[in-house]
Design a protein around this motif. Structure first.
Motif, PDB file in Angstrom:
ATOM      1  N   TYR A 112       0.824  -1.210   0.000  1.00 22.08           N
ATOM      2  CA  TYR A 112       0.000   0.000   0.000  1.00 22.08           C
ATOM      3  C   TYR A 112       0.856   1.256   0.000  1.00 22.08           C
ATOM      4  O   TYR A 112       0.466   2.290  -0.529  1.00 22.08           O
ATOM      5  N   HIS A 113       2.036   1.194   0.627  1.00 22.76           N
ATOM      6  CA  HIS A 113       2.971   2.308   0.624  1.00 22.76           C
ATOM      7  C   HIS A 113       4.078   2.045  -0.392  1.00 22.76           C
ATOM      8  O   HIS A 113       4.435   0.897  -0.645  1.00 22.76           O
ATOM      9  N   GLN A 114       4.624   3.099  -0.927  1.00 27.63           N
ATOM     10  CA  GLN A 114       5.804   3.008  -1.785  1.00 27.63           C
ATOM     11  C   GLN A 114       7.025   3.273  -0.917  1.00 27.63           C
ATOM     12  O   GLN A 114       7.154   4.353  -0.347  1.00 27.63           O
ATOM     13  N   PHE A 115       7.911   2.300  -0.805  1.00 30.36           N
ATOM     14  CA  PHE A 115       9.058   2.475   0.069  1.00 30.36           C
ATOM     15  C   PHE A 115      10.213   1.608  -0.400  1.00 30.36           C
ATOM     16  O   PHE A 115      10.035   0.611  -1.087  1.00 30.36           O
ATOM     17  N   ASN A 116      11.410   2.045  -0.015  1.00 27.83           N
ATOM     18  CA  ASN A 116      12.614   1.265  -0.266  1.00 27.83           C
ATOM     19  C   ASN A 116      12.843   0.330   0.914  1.00 27.83           C
ATOM     20  O   ASN A 116      12.372   0.575   2.014  1.00 27.83           O
ATOM     21  N   GLY A 117      13.583  -0.720   0.689  1.00 29.70           N
ATOM     22  CA  GLY A 117      13.830  -1.659   1.773  1.00 29.70           C
ATOM     23  C   GLY A 117      12.720  -2.679   1.891  1.00 29.70           C
ATOM     24  O   GLY A 117      11.820  -2.767   1.051  1.00 29.70           O
ATOM     25  N   GLU A 118      12.771  -3.450   2.970  1.00 35.06           N
ATOM     26  CA  GLU A 118      11.846  -4.568   3.150  1.00 35.06           C
ATOM     27  C   GLU A 118      10.607  -4.206   3.945  1.00 35.06           C
ATOM     28  O   GLU A 118       9.592  -4.893   3.850  1.00 35.06           O
ATOM     29  N   GLY A 119      10.669  -3.148   4.757  1.00 34.07           N
ATOM     30  CA  GLY A 119       9.544  -2.833   5.612  1.00 34.07           C
ATOM     31  C   GLY A 119       9.330  -1.345   5.783  1.00 34.07           C
ATOM     32  O   GLY A 119      10.243  -0.533   5.573  1.00 34.07           O
ATOM     33  N   TYR A 120       8.110  -0.991   6.156  1.00 31.86           N
ATOM     34  CA  TYR A 120       7.747   0.410   6.349  1.00 31.86           C
ATOM     35  C   TYR A 120       6.787   0.496   7.531  1.00 31.86           C
ATOM     36  O   TYR A 120       5.795  -0.234   7.590  1.00 31.86           O
ATOM     37  N   VAL A 121       7.095   1.388   8.470  1.00 34.46           N
ATOM     38  CA  VAL A 121       6.268   1.564   9.657  1.00 34.46           C
ATOM     39  C   VAL A 121       5.399   2.813   9.490  1.00 34.46           C
ATOM     40  O   VAL A 121       5.904   3.887   9.138  1.00 34.46           O
ATOM     41  N   SER A 122       4.123   2.654   9.721  1.00 32.60           N
ATOM     42  CA  SER A 122       3.208   3.793   9.612  1.00 32.60           C
ATOM     43  C   SER A 122       2.224   3.773  10.772  1.00 32.60           C
ATOM     44  O   SER A 122       2.057   2.758  11.453  1.00 32.60           O
ATOM     45  N   HIS A 123       1.575   4.905  10.989  1.00 33.01           N
ATOM     46  CA  HIS A 123       0.479   4.954  11.951  1.00 33.01           C
ATOM     47  C   HIS A 123      -0.739   4.254  11.346  1.00 33.01           C
ATOM     48  O   HIS A 123      -0.912   4.209  10.120  1.00 33.01           O
ATOM     49  N   GLY A 124      -1.582   3.719  12.202  1.00 29.91           N
ATOM     50  CA  GLY A 124      -2.746   2.989  11.734  1.00 29.91           C
ATOM     51  C   GLY A 124      -3.631   3.797  10.816  1.00 29.91           C
ATOM     52  O   GLY A 124      -4.119   3.287   9.793  1.00 29.91           O
ATOM     53  N   HIS A 125      -3.838   5.083  11.148  1.00 33.67           N
ATOM     54  CA  HIS A 125      -4.737   5.894  10.325  1.00 33.67           C
ATOM     55  C   HIS A 125      -4.159   6.111   8.930  1.00 33.67           C
ATOM     56  O   HIS A 125      -4.897   6.189   7.948  1.00 33.67           O
ATOM     57  N   ASP A 126      -2.811   6.160   8.813  1.00 32.91           N
ATOM     58  CA  ASP A 126      -2.189   6.324   7.500  1.00 32.91           C
ATOM     59  C   ASP A 126      -2.320   5.036   6.682  1.00 32.91           C
ATOM     60  O   ASP A 126      -2.601   5.076   5.475  1.00 32.91           O
ATOM     61  N   TYR A 127      -2.113   3.896   7.322  1.00 29.08           N
ATOM     62  CA  TYR A 127      -2.260   2.614   6.618  1.00 29.08           C
ATOM     63  C   TYR A 127      -3.695   2.443   6.123  1.00 29.08           C
ATOM     64  O   TYR A 127      -3.923   2.018   4.983  1.00 29.08           O
ATOM     65  N   TRP A 128      -4.662   2.776   6.963  1.00 31.81           N
ATOM     66  CA  TRP A 128      -6.074   2.704   6.589  1.00 31.81           C
ATOM     67  C   TRP A 128      -6.348   3.602   5.387  1.00 31.81           C
ATOM     68  O   TRP A 128      -7.022   3.208   4.432  1.00 31.81           O
ATOM     69  N   HIS A 129      -5.796   4.820   5.439  1.00 34.67           N
ATOM     70  CA  HIS A 129      -5.994   5.773   4.340  1.00 34.67           C
ATOM     71  C   HIS A 129      -5.437   5.223   3.033  1.00 34.67           C
ATOM     72  O   HIS A 129      -6.084   5.316   1.973  1.00 34.67           O
ATOM     73  N   GLN A 130      -4.243   4.628   3.083  1.00 31.84           N
ATOM     74  CA  GLN A 130      -3.636   4.074   1.881  1.00 31.84           C
ATOM     75  C   GLN A 130      -4.453   2.905   1.331  1.00 31.84           C
ATOM     76  O   GLN A 130      -4.558   2.730   0.115  1.00 31.84           O
ATOM     77  N   MET A 131      -5.037   2.100   2.220  1.00 36.25           N
ATOM     78  CA  MET A 131      -5.898   1.006   1.773  1.00 36.25           C
ATOM     79  C   MET A 131      -7.111   1.533   1.034  1.00 36.25           C
ATOM     80  O   MET A 131      -7.521   0.984  -0.002  1.00 36.25           O
ATOM     81  N   LEU A 132      -7.700   2.596   1.539  1.00 39.45           N
ATOM     82  CA  LEU A 132      -8.882   3.163   0.910  1.00 39.45           C
ATOM     83  C   LEU A 132      -8.550   3.787  -0.441  1.00 39.45           C
ATOM     84  O   LEU A 132      -9.379   3.797  -1.349  1.00 39.45           O
ATOM     85  N   LEU A 133      -7.330   4.294  -0.573  1.00 43.70           N
ATOM     86  CA  LEU A 133      -6.909   4.876  -1.847  1.00 43.70           C
ATOM     87  C   LEU A 133      -6.581   3.799  -2.877  1.00 43.70           C
ATOM     88  O   LEU A 133      -6.727   4.019  -4.079  1.00 43.70           O
ATOM     89  N   GLY A 134      -6.111   2.658  -2.394  1.00 48.98           N
ATOM     90  CA  GLY A 134      -5.670   1.606  -3.287  1.00 48.98           C
ATOM     91  C   GLY A 134      -6.669   0.477  -3.405  1.00 48.98           C
ATOM     92  O   GLY A 134      -7.880   0.697  -3.508  1.00 48.98           O
ATOM     93  N   ASN A 135      -6.159  -0.736  -3.356  1.00 40.12           N
ATOM     94  CA  ASN A 135      -7.006  -1.925  -3.486  1.00 40.12           C
ATOM     95  C   ASN A 135      -7.511  -2.331  -2.106  1.00 40.12           C
ATOM     96  O   ASN A 135      -6.790  -2.942  -1.320  1.00 40.12           O
ATOM     97  N   TRP A 136      -8.755  -2.004  -1.808  1.00 35.78           N
ATOM     98  CA  TRP A 136      -9.337  -2.262  -0.490  1.00 35.78           C
ATOM     99  C   TRP A 136      -9.431  -3.765  -0.249  1.00 35.78           C
ATOM    100  O   TRP A 136     -10.191  -4.471  -0.898  1.00 35.78           O
ATOM    101  N   PHE A 137      -8.608  -4.259   0.669  1.00 30.47           N
ATOM    102  CA  PHE A 137      -8.629  -5.688   0.993  1.00 30.47           C
ATOM    103  C   PHE A 137      -8.242  -5.849   2.465  1.00 30.47           C
ATOM    104  O   PHE A 137      -7.088  -6.149   2.798  1.00 30.47           O
ATOM    105  N   PRO A 138      -9.211  -5.631   3.363  1.00 20.84           N
ATOM    106  CA  PRO A 138      -8.920  -5.624   4.804  1.00 20.84           C
ATOM    107  C   PRO A 138      -8.853  -7.032   5.400  1.00 20.84           C
ATOM    108  O   PRO A 138      -9.556  -7.367   6.359  1.00 20.84           O
ATOM    109  N   SER A 139      -8.001  -7.865   4.849  1.00 23.25           N
ATOM    110  CA  SER A 139      -7.924  -9.248   5.299  1.00 23.25           C
ATOM    111  C   SER A 139      -7.293  -9.339   6.679  1.00 23.25           C
ATOM    112  O   SER A 139      -6.339  -8.622   7.003  1.00 23.25           O
ATOM    113  N   ALA A 140      -7.796 -10.270   7.476  1.00 22.28           N
ATOM    114  CA  ALA A 140      -7.246 -10.484   8.818  1.00 22.28           C
ATOM    115  C   ALA A 140      -6.102 -11.475   8.825  1.00 22.28           C
ATOM    116  O   ALA A 140      -5.414 -11.618   9.833  1.00 22.28           O
ATOM    117  N   VAL A 141      -5.854 -12.170   7.706  1.00 24.47           N
ATOM    118  CA  VAL A 141      -4.930 -13.303   7.743  1.00 24.47           C
ATOM    119  C   VAL A 141      -3.503 -12.970   7.331  1.00 24.47           C
ATOM    120  O   VAL A 141      -2.574 -13.684   7.718  1.00 24.47           O
TER     121      VAL A 141
END
Length: 320
Positions: A135-164
């Motif tokens: 959902y985020h564009q980043f270099n490296g293997e991982g990216y840390v974000s606040h929950g509200h930012d991750y949620w926002h990126q999901m809504l902008l992109g491919n909405w797939f709120p999977s629990a697994v």
């Protein structure tokens, strides 16, 4: 010794796939527990589960009458002893298990609440279909974000709120009584769980991993793809939308108070967008395939207030 991770595995009539699933969990090279819940299977799932239970001390086997995946997951949350907990569907498998020690260590040190990996979809025979993009564009293997930012990126992109696809800090789920899956609903339950987790506290931290960690097997005869699922899917998703609406109203009230006002304003905004997305999902995926009698029985869910709320977001014409 406390396990590093608890895997919660609801299993219903998956005897053919369960061995691969459990072998993929056993290959994770950390201290672990596997809570395997036979949810009233009528095939040989119980025998397969019993076989693995006898061989591996890390497996706890629970049998219950068929109550659905949400009830099984909730039972797993209550029993989990690991620092983190991951939900795994019994016909799927994990990938890149060798990286779990690094992911868990980083999440522990950085006080991460949710670790999200990418999902790969495969056919019944294992043939690759597609792979999720970050959902985020980043270099490296991982990216840390606040929950509200991750949620926002999901809504902008491919909405797939999977629990697994990933794991959660167990203490987060256990200390908030509301962080449970809605029992009795067979579709879209992950969307409500995701929203509840993100709303649970202002400082949710999400680690997004740019590696496939979960392989989802697309089965045409699974619970979410059975021939009679359209009506159940429509009603279930409508009920999820009602519950999301309740969360939206609650967030609106909290946003009027000075404490954590900015957090609740963001949550209110994201919940509106989430409701709009879920309504489009239920209409496009389920409603349009119902017959006229079925449509008439669910039309009351599409209230004028709901249609007015989603109108600015709708990318499709909703014709009732």
């Amino acid at each position: 010794m406390q396990p590093e991770i608890t895997f919660v595995v609801p299993a219903y009539n998956v005897a053919e796939y369960l061995p691969d699933c459990l072998e993929s969990l056993l290959a994770v090279p950390v201290a672990k527990e596997i809570i395997l819940i036979d949810d009233g299977s009528t095939d040989n799932t119980g025998e397969v589960a019993q076989h693995f239970f006898r061989l591996h001390d890390c497996i706890t086997l629970i049998r219950q009458h068929n109550q659905g995946v949400s009830a099984a997951r909730n039972r797993g949350i209550a029993l989990a002893r690991g620092r983190f907990v991951q939900f795994v569907d019994a016909d799927d498998i994990l990938r890149n298990q060798a990286h779990y020690p690094d992911w868990i260590e980083f999440a522990t040190q950085q006080k991460i609440d949710i670790v999200k990996t990418l999902i790969q979809w495969v056919k019944h025979n294992g043939e690759h279909l597609t792979t999720q993009s970050p959902y985020h564009q980043f270099n490296g293997e991982g990216y840390v974000s606040h929950g509200h930012d991750y949620w926002h990126q999901m809504l902008l992109g491919n909405w797939f709120p999977s629990a697994v696809n990933g794991f959660y800090r167990t203490q987060l789920l256990q200390q908030h009584d509301g962080l449970r899956f809605p029992e009795g609903l067979s579709h879209s339950e992950d969307a409500l769980f995701f929203a509840d987790v993100m709303c649970s506290q202002p400082d949710i931290r999400v680690l997004e991993i740019k590696q496939v960690g979960y392989v989802y097997r697309h089965r045409v005869n699974s619970a979410s793809h059975s021939l009679d699922s359209n009506m159940r899917g429509c009603v279930s998703t409508c009920e999820i939308v009602k519950l999301l609406w309740q969360r939206m109203e609650w967030a609106k009230q909290r946003a009027m108070q000075p404490e954590n006002q900015a957090h609740w304003q963001r949550m209110h905004k994201h919940l509106i967008s989430t409701i709009a997305v879920q309504v489009m999902v239920l209409y496009d995926r389920y409603y349009v395939y119902l017959n006229e009698t079925q449509k008439a029985s669910v039309r009351h869910y599409f209230t004028p207030e709901l249609l007015a709320l989603i109108q600015p977001f709708s990318k499709i014409d909703i014709i009732l």
